[in-house]
Enzyme design. Sequence first.
Site, short mmCIF file in Angstrom:
data_model
loop_
_atom_site.label_atom_id
_atom_site.label_comp_id
_atom_site.label_asym_id
_atom_site.label_seq_id
_atom_site.Cartn_x
_atom_site.Cartn_y
_atom_site.Cartn_z
N GLU A 36 -6.06 27.84 177.94
CA GLU A 36 -5.06 29.04 176.78
C GLU A 36 -5.50 29.24 175.79
O GLU A 36 -5.20 30.30 175.69
CB GLU A 36 -4.80 26.81 175.41
CG GLU A 36 -3.82 27.56 174.70
CD GLU A 36 -3.91 26.15 173.95
OE1 GLU A 36 -2.53 25.84 172.44
OE2 GLU A 36 -4.40 25.15 173.98
N GLU A 43 -5.36 17.02 168.76
CA GLU A 43 -3.92 17.41 169.45
C GLU A 43 -3.95 17.29 170.33
O GLU A 43 -2.98 16.16 171.49
CB GLU A 43 -3.40 18.71 168.63
CG GLU A 43 -1.94 18.65 169.00
CD GLU A 43 -1.94 20.08 169.24
OE1 GLU A 43 -0.85 19.80 170.19
OE2 GLU A 43 -1.86 21.41 168.69
N HIS A 44 -4.28 17.60 171.71
CA HIS A 44 -4.28 17.61 173.50
C HIS A 44 -4.91 16.33 173.77
O HIS A 44 -4.35 15.41 174.46
CB HIS A 44 -5.41 18.30 173.68
CG HIS A 44 -4.61 19.97 173.65
ND1 HIS A 44 -4.33 21.04 175.17
CD2 HIS A 44 -4.14 20.91 172.74
CE1 HIS A 44 -4.27 21.79 174.47
NE2 HIS A 44 -3.34 22.29 173.20
N HIS A 95 -7.34 21.33 166.78
CA HIS A 95 -6.34 21.74 168.10
C HIS A 95 -6.88 20.68 169.44
O HIS A 95 -5.77 20.32 169.67
CB HIS A 95 -5.93 22.90 168.08
CG HIS A 95 -6.05 23.20 169.02
ND1 HIS A 95 -6.42 23.67 170.86
CD2 HIS A 95 -4.63 23.60 170.01
CE1 HIS A 95 -6.00 23.74 171.70
NE2 HIS A 95 -3.87 23.51 170.68
#
Length: 418
Positions: free
Chosen positions: A126, A49-50, A46
Amino acid sequence: MIKKEEFGNGIRVIHEHMPHMRSVAIGVWIDVGSVDEEADEAGVAHFIEHMLFKGTSSRTARMIAEEFDQIGGDVNAFTSKEHTCFFTTVLSEHANKALEILEDMIFRSTFDENEIAKEKLVVLEELAAVEDTPDDDVQEYLWAAMYPEDPVGRPILGSERTITAFTKEKIEQFMERCYRPARIVVSVAGNYDRQLIQYIETLFDSRSSNPLPKEQHVELPTYHPNRYKKSKEIEQGHLCLGFPGLPANDERMYDLVILDSIIGGAMSSRLFQEVREERGLAYSIYSYYTAYANVGAFIIYGGTSPEKVTELNEVIHAVIQSILKKGVTPREVENAKQQVIGGFLLGLESTESRMYRNGNNELVHGRHEETDDIVAKIEAVTPVQVHEIAEVIFSHPHAVSLIASAETIDSFQIQSIS
């Protein structure tokens, strides 16, 4: 018609022409997610992905954003337990430019140390947002309860400990291991011509091939009927029940789809009608199923006031027991079929949904069934089959996660399905 092509290095292109549209949706799918992480890497898929939006050898993060804005494109990405996808929807005349930017992001990101440090703060926010959203948080804990010994049970975001420990070296090692051509699928749907497919080959076939396919899990994850209770001073109690489901390619999946609709997947479902309409116990009550390559889960969620959590739990159990003892009616099955078919067909009305479906099907199933064949399989489900799959799903002791006030936690009693 859905078409598939494979380049010499193993990258696949799945494309579906929709000539009546003005747009084209493009998704670059990578067959990698949180299940591919080691324990000390939790959350790195993840995080990558950022980071792929944070600058390449030829573009800054601002340039990436501005170039997509200049062509009027929507661009986004997501990471799941098994996949990562970078996707955009643009007018057809801008498809080449969108592809060029996506390819640059995926293969030439620089992972600048300053950007890594800043993005750690973003991802930690997040993570905090999930923890502040108990209806999401309770489901993360349910997966941890069901599969505590397998990566599938870990949160996709990782933890504060693992996120703060990410380094440029660790990120690049994971990229080298997992972002290989044999794991990449480019899914295209909308109004495009042959030139676009050729341009994809020009951009992507130059990547070096990987002789090793993605490792397949030899041992299936072991389900555990664990219980997790988290005390938090909030206005509602959030309750999740989890049962072992079916893996994605199980031939009984359509039976489970209909069962889900009948139990809690629609407004006419037994849970919605009994819990919300008849008793006013909860605003949010639903069921859903999740199917991965080697494992699945059937999950029921409800949120209610603290003093009603026990009653909510009892009603959920009563609904399940009623189905186990009496089965489902032909009318329920027929209504569920129409609801599922309608949702399936209406979900294919956009370029984005077609791109998503085709990319996901290639990675999960390795095949692309015709729409009419899928509808026929749904229509063929019988009440007997639905009852049989209910017996399979609910024959196991269930896992539970509950986030509620300390008083509610102390008074809550776990029930068994009998």
